[in-house]
Write a protein that holds these residues in place. Structure first.
Motif, PDB file in Angstrom:
ATOM      1  N   TRP A  54      -0.802  -4.661  -7.834  1.00  0.00           N
ATOM      2  CA  TRP A  54       0.147  -5.665  -8.328  1.00  0.00           C
ATOM      3  C   TRP A  54      -0.491  -6.800  -9.128  1.00  0.00           C
ATOM      4  N   VAL A  55       0.340  -7.338 -10.029  1.00  0.00           N
ATOM      5  CA  VAL A  55       0.044  -8.600 -10.703  1.00  0.00           C
ATOM      6  C   VAL A  55       0.815  -9.680  -9.955  1.00  0.00           C
ATOM      7  N   TRP A  56       0.080 -10.694  -9.499  1.00  0.00           N
ATOM      8  CA  TRP A  56       0.687 -11.765  -8.714  1.00  0.00           C
ATOM      9  C   TRP A  56       0.686 -13.056  -9.536  1.00  0.00           C
ATOM     10  N   LEU A  57       1.785 -13.781  -9.458  1.00  0.00           N
ATOM     11  CA  LEU A  57       1.859 -15.081 -10.131  1.00  0.00           C
ATOM     12  C   LEU A  57       2.126 -16.167  -9.102  1.00  0.00           C
ATOM     13  N   ASN A  58       1.623 -17.355  -9.406  1.00  0.00           N
ATOM     14  CA  ASN A  58       1.909 -18.524  -8.579  1.00  0.00           C
ATOM     15  C   ASN A  58       2.365 -19.639  -9.519  1.00  0.00           C
ATOM     16  N   ARG A 107       0.128   6.750  -5.091  1.00  0.00           N
ATOM     17  CA  ARG A 107       0.701   6.594  -6.434  1.00  0.00           C
ATOM     18  C   ARG A 107       2.107   6.028  -6.310  1.00  0.00           C
ATOM     19  N   TYR A 108       2.458   5.210  -7.299  1.00  0.00           N
ATOM     20  CA  TYR A 108       3.786   4.574  -7.314  1.00  0.00           C
ATOM     21  C   TYR A 108       4.848   5.636  -7.569  1.00  0.00           C
ATOM     22  N   GLY A 144       1.468   6.625   7.810  1.00  0.00           N
ATOM     23  CA  GLY A 144       1.263   7.991   7.323  1.00  0.00           C
ATOM     24  C   GLY A 144       0.770   7.971   5.888  1.00  0.00           C
ATOM     25  N   PRO A 145       1.352   8.825   5.034  1.00  0.00           N
ATOM     26  CA  PRO A 145       0.909   8.871   3.626  1.00  0.00           C
ATOM     27  C   PRO A 145       1.710   7.918   2.732  1.00  0.00           C
ATOM     28  N   ILE A 146       2.308   6.907   3.321  1.00  0.00           N
ATOM     29  CA  ILE A 146       3.278   6.077   2.586  1.00  0.00           C
ATOM     30  C   ILE A 146       2.881   4.597   2.632  1.00  0.00           C
ATOM     31  N   LEU A 147       3.159   3.930   1.528  1.00  0.00           N
ATOM     32  CA  LEU A 147       3.127   2.465   1.492  1.00  0.00           C
ATOM     33  C   LEU A 147       4.463   2.018   0.923  1.00  0.00           C
ATOM     34  N   PHE A 174       3.354   6.811  -2.533  1.00  0.00           N
ATOM     35  CA  PHE A 174       3.056   7.953  -1.658  1.00  0.00           C
ATOM     36  C   PHE A 174       1.665   8.479  -1.990  1.00  0.00           C
ATOM     37  N   ASP A 175       1.041   9.083  -0.979  1.00  0.00           N
ATOM     38  CA  ASP A 175      -0.222   9.762  -1.226  1.00  0.00           C
ATOM     39  C   ASP A 175       0.024  10.839  -2.289  1.00  0.00           C
TER      40      ASP A 175
END
Ligand SMILES: [Fe+2]
Length: 336
Positions: A132-136, A161-162, A243-246, A267-268
């Motif tokens: 990710w690109v994070w902004l503040n 992978r997204y 598992g294989p997930i974010l 997913f993976d």
């Protein structure tokens, strides 16, 4: 905590409290506005808005972020995302380089004491962590990377992978949704029976590390693997690795009694399409259950029959910490 009441209903209803939360907390914390892979090519840009702050991220060698607001008459300069050599305002044609500098202001004529170098797009603090690109949007923010270090040490992002983004609009204050997430698994057994059957809720463990709350739990299923990590970064970002997930939940207030949660799924790379679709359906089901609960809570908060509640001390330590951190920051106000 054992002696404390929960925050009063007014915290979840009053527009002036939301305004203070925006100024003192939400616009002064790191927000994951887009993914780095969207900005792979030179000249790529992505734009969006967070709490009425239009932003644009550009790839000009390195990544840069700016308020996406023309310095002439405030029109939004970039639209959507794409690839460009420069950014041209669609109103009067003021044109900016990808590093934010004002390149031309057509037909400006004999305006007095105009120094072009002072009229570049205003910069926003940017960091990269994970995909990710994070902004503040606050002044001189503390580094994001140090805040997320404890999480990086616990989970792996390798091989992911997204896959997709799903958003849900919910008729509740944004904190109702966060509270629900931070109750130490208290509601899971009752409100998510299918999910609870795959988790070892007796082994649910909550720990605090700086601005992070880490909730960890044993699991036993193809989808959840053998361990689930539910991490929350104060104030409004959730990171779920199992598992294989974010999956990521980014919670954005839309009004005092409305919010949006943006889910991003990774997913993976070995996962089959069938597994992905089954998992997305299971996640959607859990989300529908949470939406129903959160909207029910919001209705109850409006009632004369409720003001404050109590914490379950052995479970709701994350929620308690959230309320304390927020109360501290609201009391301090928007320090500059
Ligand atoms: Fe839930």
């Amino acid at each position: 905590m054992a002696a404390s009441p929960t925050p009063p209903s007014s915290w979840y209803l009053r527009p002036d409290i939301l305004q203070r939360e925006k100024e003192s907390v939400l616009l002064r914390s790191w927000q994951p506005v887009c993914r780095v892979e969207q900005l792979a090519e030179q000249g790529a840009f992505v734009s969006g808005s967070f709490l009425d702050q239009p932003w644009v991220v550009t790839r000009d060698g390195s990544l840069r972020a700016f308020y996406n607001v023309c310095r002439h008459h405030a029109a939004l300069v970039a639209q959507g995302e794409g690839c460009a050599a420069k950014l041209t305002c669609p109103y009067h044609g003021w044109t900016y380089d990808l590093d934010g500098r004002l390149r031309s202001a057509p037909r400006l004529g004999a305006v007095k004491e105009f120094q072009r170098e002072l009229y570049g797009l205003r910069p926003i603090a940017l960091e990269v962590w994970g995909p990710w690109v994070w902004l503040n949007f606050g002044p001189e923010p503390a580094p994001l990377l140090t805040q997320l270090e404890p999480l990086a040490g616990r989970v792996s992002l390798d091989g992911l992978r997204y896959v997709c983004t799903r958003s849900y609009d919910i008729e509740c204050n944004w904190k109702v949704y966060v509270d629900n997430y931070l109750d130490g698994g208290y509601h899971v057994e009752v409100a998510h029976q299918a999910l609870a059957a795959q988790l070892d809720l007796d082994a649910y463990k909550t720990s605090l590390e700086g601005s992070l709350v880490l909730q960890e739990c044993g699991a036993a299923s193809e989808r959840l693997g053998d361990r689930a990590v539910y991490a929350w970064l104060y104030p409004n970002w959730m990171f779920n690795r199992y598992g294989p997930i974010l999956d990521i939940n980014w919670v954005i207030p839309l009004g005092p009694e409305r919010c949006q949660t943006v889910f991003e799924y990774f997913f993976d790379s070995s996962c089959s399409q069938e597994f992905i679709e089954t998992s997305l359906a299971a996640s959607h089901q859990v989300q529908l259950e949470d939406v129903e609960i959160c909207e029910s809570v919001q209705k109850g908060l409006r009632s004369q029959g409720y003001d404050v509640g109590r914490y379950a001390p052995s479970l709701e330590i994350g929620e308690y910490s959230f309320h304390h951190w927020l109360a501290r920051d609201l009391a301090q106000g928007p320090q500059t």
